[in-house]
Design an enzyme around this catalytic site. Structure first.
Site, PDB file in Angstrom:
ATOM      1  N   ASP A   1       0.866  -1.171   0.000  1.00  0.00           N
ATOM      2  CA  ASP A   1       0.000   0.000   0.000  1.00  0.00           C
ATOM      3  C   ASP A   1       0.911   1.232   0.000  1.00  0.00           C
ATOM      4  OD1 ASP A   1      -2.271   1.698   0.429  1.00  0.00           O
ATOM      5  OD2 ASP A   1      -1.810   1.687   2.572  1.00  0.00           O
ATOM      6  N   LEU A   2       0.330   2.402  -0.212  1.00  0.00           N
ATOM      7  CA  LEU A   2       1.144   3.617  -0.304  1.00  0.00           C
ATOM      8  C   LEU A   2       1.023   4.466   0.969  1.00  0.00           C
ATOM      9  CD1 LEU A   2       3.023   4.674  -2.541  1.00  0.00           C
ATOM     10  CD2 LEU A   2       1.160   6.134  -3.302  1.00  0.00           C
ATOM     11  N   ASP A   3      -0.103   5.152   1.136  1.00  0.00           N
ATOM     12  CA  ASP A   3      -0.275   6.057   2.276  1.00  0.00           C
ATOM     13  C   ASP A   3      -0.382   5.274   3.581  1.00  0.00           C
ATOM     14  OD1 ASP A   3      -0.854   8.941   1.095  1.00  0.00           O
ATOM     15  OD2 ASP A   3      -1.864   7.488  -0.192  1.00  0.00           O
TER      16      ASP A   3
ATOM     17  N   ASP B   1      -1.898  -0.609   5.856  1.00  0.00           N
ATOM     18  CA  ASP B   1      -2.194  -0.020   7.166  1.00  0.00           C
ATOM     19  C   ASP B   1      -3.668   0.194   7.452  1.00  0.00           C
ATOM     20  OD1 ASP B   1      -2.379   2.239   5.256  1.00  0.00           O
ATOM     21  OD2 ASP B   1      -2.604   3.437   7.081  1.00  0.00           O
TER      22      ASP B   1
END
Length: 255
Positions: free
Chosen positions: A18-20, A196
């Protein structure tokens, strides 16, 4: 005290991020989020070491590329509504333009009505961020659900950290990860997914079913068996995982 699980040889793994909140620390607004240069360098080393690294994010493909520049990886954007494979070919979900227009107008009105609420237009999906007005969570969620209900044949609500997103129906990160796992060079490898947020749980479930390793970044309930505290801890783990001497079994993770 949690037990420990060792990560197999890099050559046997397929990595998904995932990124953020996972690669990039969470920021007050989406535009302020940045992936540290050191983390981008680690991803490049990981790609060189194992050859099977992809991003699975709620961000659009264009924004993912911008945040990871100059690195360019296979990506699934907008929770699976966009997909770019290892060969560079791009697929994007077709949406009902009329429903999309009505939805955008409704969500824009919500954002205009409440100070501190930011509407993020991702092209195929729309997110109402309330990090600057957390006391409005119940109202924003309720009104976003009402807006989504008006176009329920085409869109569905997805909750996240200080955000409620309305995305195309029928896509999620689990489906995106499965699509990668059916494609070379990801196929027949052990999937490792770090994320997250609630949006990552479908991917974690797929990883568990395939016998892989799901890593929850930060606090909160999750079906992931392993946990790291924050994006900085993930970067430190990747640094240990990638010794200059070459491939070896990785460090232990709590589970």
């Amino acid at each position: 005290m949690p037990g420990a699980r060792l990560l197999p040889d890099l050559a046997r793994c397929a990595f998904f991020f995932d990124l953020d909140g996972t690669l990039a620390p969470l920021a007050p607004t989406p535009d302020a989020a940045r992936v540290p240069a050191g983390t981008i360098a680690l991803l490049q080393r990981l790609q060189q070491a194992c050859g099977a690294v992809a991003i699975v994010s709620g961000r659009s493909q264009a924004v993912i590329d911008q945040m990871l520049a100059p690195l360019r990886l296979p990506v699934s954007g907008l929770h699976g509504a966009q997909w770019r494979g290892p060969d560079g070919r791009i697929w994007e979900l077709s949406v009902n333009e009329d429903a999309a227009g009505r939805l955008l107008a409704s969500l824009s009105a919500i954002a205009d009505r409440y100070p501190g609420i930011r509407l993020e237009d991702k092209g195929l999906s729309y997110a109402l961020h309330y990090r600057q007005a957390p006391e409005r969570e119940a109202e924003i969620r309720l009104e976003a659900c009402a807006a989504a209900e008006a176009v329920r044949d085409d869109y569905v609500v997805q909750y996240g950290k200080m955000v409620v997103e309305v995305k195309p129906r029928g896509v999620d990160k689990g489906q995106a990860l499965e699509r990668f796992m059916e494609t070379e060079p990801f196929a027949a490898r052990l999937p490792v997914m770090a994320g997250d947020d609630l949006t990552d749980e479908p991917a974690f479930a797929v990883v568990a079913r395939l016998g892989g390793l799901a890593i929850k970044i930060g606090e909160g309930p999750s079906c992931a068996r392993a946990n790291l505290a924050d994006p900085a801890a993930l970067a430190r783990w990747l640094e240990i995982l990638l010794p200059p001497a070459g491939h070896r079994t990785g460090p232990a993770l709590g589970n």
